[in-house]
Design a protein around this motif. Structure first.
Motif, PDB file in Angstrom:
ATOM      1  N   LYS A  21       0.840  -1.197   0.000  1.00  0.00           N
ATOM      2  CA  LYS A  21       0.000   0.000   0.000  1.00  0.00           C
ATOM      3  C   LYS A  21       0.873   1.245   0.000  1.00  0.00           C
ATOM      4  CE  LYS A  21      -4.265  -1.632   1.102  1.00  0.00           C
ATOM      5  NZ  LYS A  21      -5.385  -1.417   0.267  1.00  0.00           N
ATOM      6  N   ASP A  22       0.481   2.245  -0.789  1.00  0.00           N
ATOM      7  CA  ASP A  22       1.115   3.563  -0.757  1.00  0.00           C
ATOM      8  C   ASP A  22       0.284   4.462   0.148  1.00  0.00           C
ATOM      9  OD1 ASP A  22       3.042   2.779  -2.607  1.00  0.00           O
ATOM     10  OD2 ASP A  22       1.784   3.326  -4.298  1.00  0.00           O
ATOM     11  N   ILE A  23       0.914   5.001   1.186  1.00  0.00           N
ATOM     12  CA  ILE A  23       0.214   5.785   2.197  1.00  0.00           C
ATOM     13  C   ILE A  23       0.915   7.126   2.368  1.00  0.00           C
ATOM     14  CG2 ILE A  23      -0.492   5.861   4.633  1.00  0.00           C
ATOM     15  CD1 ILE A  23      -1.901   3.633   3.222  1.00  0.00           C
ATOM     16  N   ASP A  24       0.148   8.215   2.381  1.00  0.00           N
ATOM     17  CA  ASP A  24       0.672   9.535   2.727  1.00  0.00           C
ATOM     18  C   ASP A  24       0.516   9.725   4.223  1.00  0.00           C
ATOM     19  OD1 ASP A  24       1.392  10.359   0.175  1.00  0.00           O
ATOM     20  OD2 ASP A  24      -0.631  11.062  -0.271  1.00  0.00           O
ATOM     21  N   ALA A  25       1.640   9.944   4.921  1.00  0.00           N
ATOM     22  CA  ALA A  25       1.602  10.080   6.370  1.00  0.00           C
ATOM     23  C   ALA A  25       2.799  10.901   6.837  1.00  0.00           C
ATOM     24  CB  ALA A  25       1.631   8.706   7.021  1.00  0.00           C
ATOM     25  N   PRO A  26       2.709  11.496   8.033  1.00  0.00           N
ATOM     26  CA  PRO A  26       3.830  12.300   8.539  1.00  0.00           C
ATOM     27  C   PRO A  26       5.036  11.468   8.972  1.00  0.00           C
ATOM     28  CG  PRO A  26       1.964  12.392  10.051  1.00  0.00           C
ATOM     29  CD  PRO A  26       1.523  11.624   8.854  1.00  0.00           C
ATOM     30  N   ASN A  27       4.827  10.196   9.381  1.00  0.00           N
ATOM     31  CA  ASN A  27       5.959   9.338   9.762  1.00  0.00           C
ATOM     32  C   ASN A  27       5.590   7.868   9.573  1.00  0.00           C
ATOM     33  OD1 ASN A  27       4.656   8.353  12.206  1.00  0.00           O
ATOM     34  ND2 ASN A  27       5.144  10.337  13.124  1.00  0.00           N
ATOM     35  N   ARG A  28       6.573   6.990   9.805  1.00  0.00           N
ATOM     36  CA  ARG A  28       6.394   5.549   9.567  1.00  0.00           C
ATOM     37  C   ARG A  28       5.324   4.931  10.460  1.00  0.00           C
ATOM     38  NH1 ARG A  28      10.960   3.457   6.709  1.00  0.00           N
ATOM     39  NH2 ARG A  28      12.552   5.061   6.541  1.00  0.00           N
ATOM     40  N   ASN A  29       5.284   5.331  11.722  1.00  0.00           N
ATOM     41  CA  ASN A  29       4.310   4.749  12.644  1.00  0.00           C
ATOM     42  C   ASN A  29       2.879   5.071  12.226  1.00  0.00           C
ATOM     43  OD1 ASN A  29       6.321   3.649  14.218  1.00  0.00           O
ATOM     44  ND2 ASN A  29       6.401   5.401  15.603  1.00  0.00           N
ATOM     45  N   VAL A  30       2.647   6.280  11.789  1.00  0.00           N
ATOM     46  CA  VAL A  30       1.301   6.672  11.346  1.00  0.00           C
ATOM     47  C   VAL A  30       0.939   5.915  10.066  1.00  0.00           C
ATOM     48  CG1 VAL A  30      -0.122   8.595  10.559  1.00  0.00           C
ATOM     49  CG2 VAL A  30       1.457   8.917  12.461  1.00  0.00           C
ATOM     50  N   ALA A  31       1.895   5.730   9.168  1.00  0.00           N
ATOM     51  CA  ALA A  31       1.647   4.969   7.938  1.00  0.00           C
ATOM     52  C   ALA A  31       1.265   3.531   8.271  1.00  0.00           C
ATOM     53  CB  ALA A  31       2.881   4.996   7.049  1.00  0.00           C
ATOM     54  N   GLN A  32       1.936   2.947   9.248  1.00  0.00           N
ATOM     55  CA  GLN A  32       1.623   1.584   9.661  1.00  0.00           C
ATOM     56  C   GLN A  32       0.225   1.506  10.270  1.00  0.00           C
ATOM     57  OE1 GLN A  32       4.729  -0.158  11.971  1.00  0.00           O
ATOM     58  NE2 GLN A  32       3.485  -1.879  12.623  1.00  0.00           N
ATOM     59  N   GLU A  33      -0.134   2.455  11.112  1.00  0.00           N
ATOM     60  CA  GLU A  33      -1.459   2.467  11.734  1.00  0.00           C
ATOM     61  C   GLU A  33      -2.569   2.652  10.695  1.00  0.00           C
ATOM     62  OE1 GLU A  33      -2.521   1.912  14.904  1.00  0.00           O
ATOM     63  OE2 GLU A  33      -0.453   1.275  15.246  1.00  0.00           O
ATOM     64  N   HIS A  34      -2.348   3.540   9.715  1.00  0.00           N
ATOM     65  CA  HIS A  34      -3.345   3.751   8.656  1.00  0.00           C
ATOM     66  C   HIS A  34      -3.543   2.478   7.839  1.00  0.00           C
ATOM     67  CE1 HIS A  34      -4.432   7.957   8.930  1.00  0.00           C
ATOM     68  NE2 HIS A  34      -3.158   8.279   9.109  1.00  0.00           N
ATOM     69  N   THR A  35      -2.468   1.769   7.587  1.00  0.00           N
ATOM     70  CA  THR A  35      -2.556   0.523   6.822  1.00  0.00           C
ATOM     71  C   THR A  35      -3.346  -0.529   7.587  1.00  0.00           C
ATOM     72  OG1 THR A  35      -0.447   1.000   5.776  1.00  0.00           O
ATOM     73  CG2 THR A  35      -1.225  -1.268   5.663  1.00  0.00           C
ATOM     74  N   LEU A  36      -3.065  -0.679   8.882  1.00  0.00           N
ATOM     75  CA  LEU A  36      -3.800  -1.641   9.698  1.00  0.00           C
ATOM     76  C   LEU A  36      -5.289  -1.308   9.718  1.00  0.00           C
ATOM     77  CD1 LEU A  36      -1.354  -2.027  12.719  1.00  0.00           C
ATOM     78  CD2 LEU A  36      -1.887  -3.756  11.002  1.00  0.00           C
TER      79      LEU A  36
END
Length: 58
Positions: A21-36
């Motif tokens: 998944k390609d996710i726009d997020a401020p950092n890696r942790n937020v990108a991981q949470e959005h994906t979950l």
């Protein structure tokens, strides 16, 4: 915001399926949470059924 590529696999009826998944997020942790949250919502999965293997900056 930065773009991250989150990859891994999740459990479905026939075994495991890979995802990326390609996710726009401020950092890696937020990108991981959005994906979950997104995979859980789309496929009716719990977080324990999703394995994230990597989060890389795109």
């Amino acid at each position: 915001m930065s773009e991250f590529v989150v990859s891994g696999r999740f459990q479905d009826r026939t075994g495991y399926r890979a995802f990326e998944k390609d996710i726009d997020a401020p950092n890696r942790n937020v990108a991981q949470e959005h994906t979950l949250a997104q995979l859980g919502s789309e496929h009716g999965l719990k977080r324990t059924q999703i394995e994230i293997e990597g989060v890389t900056a795109a």
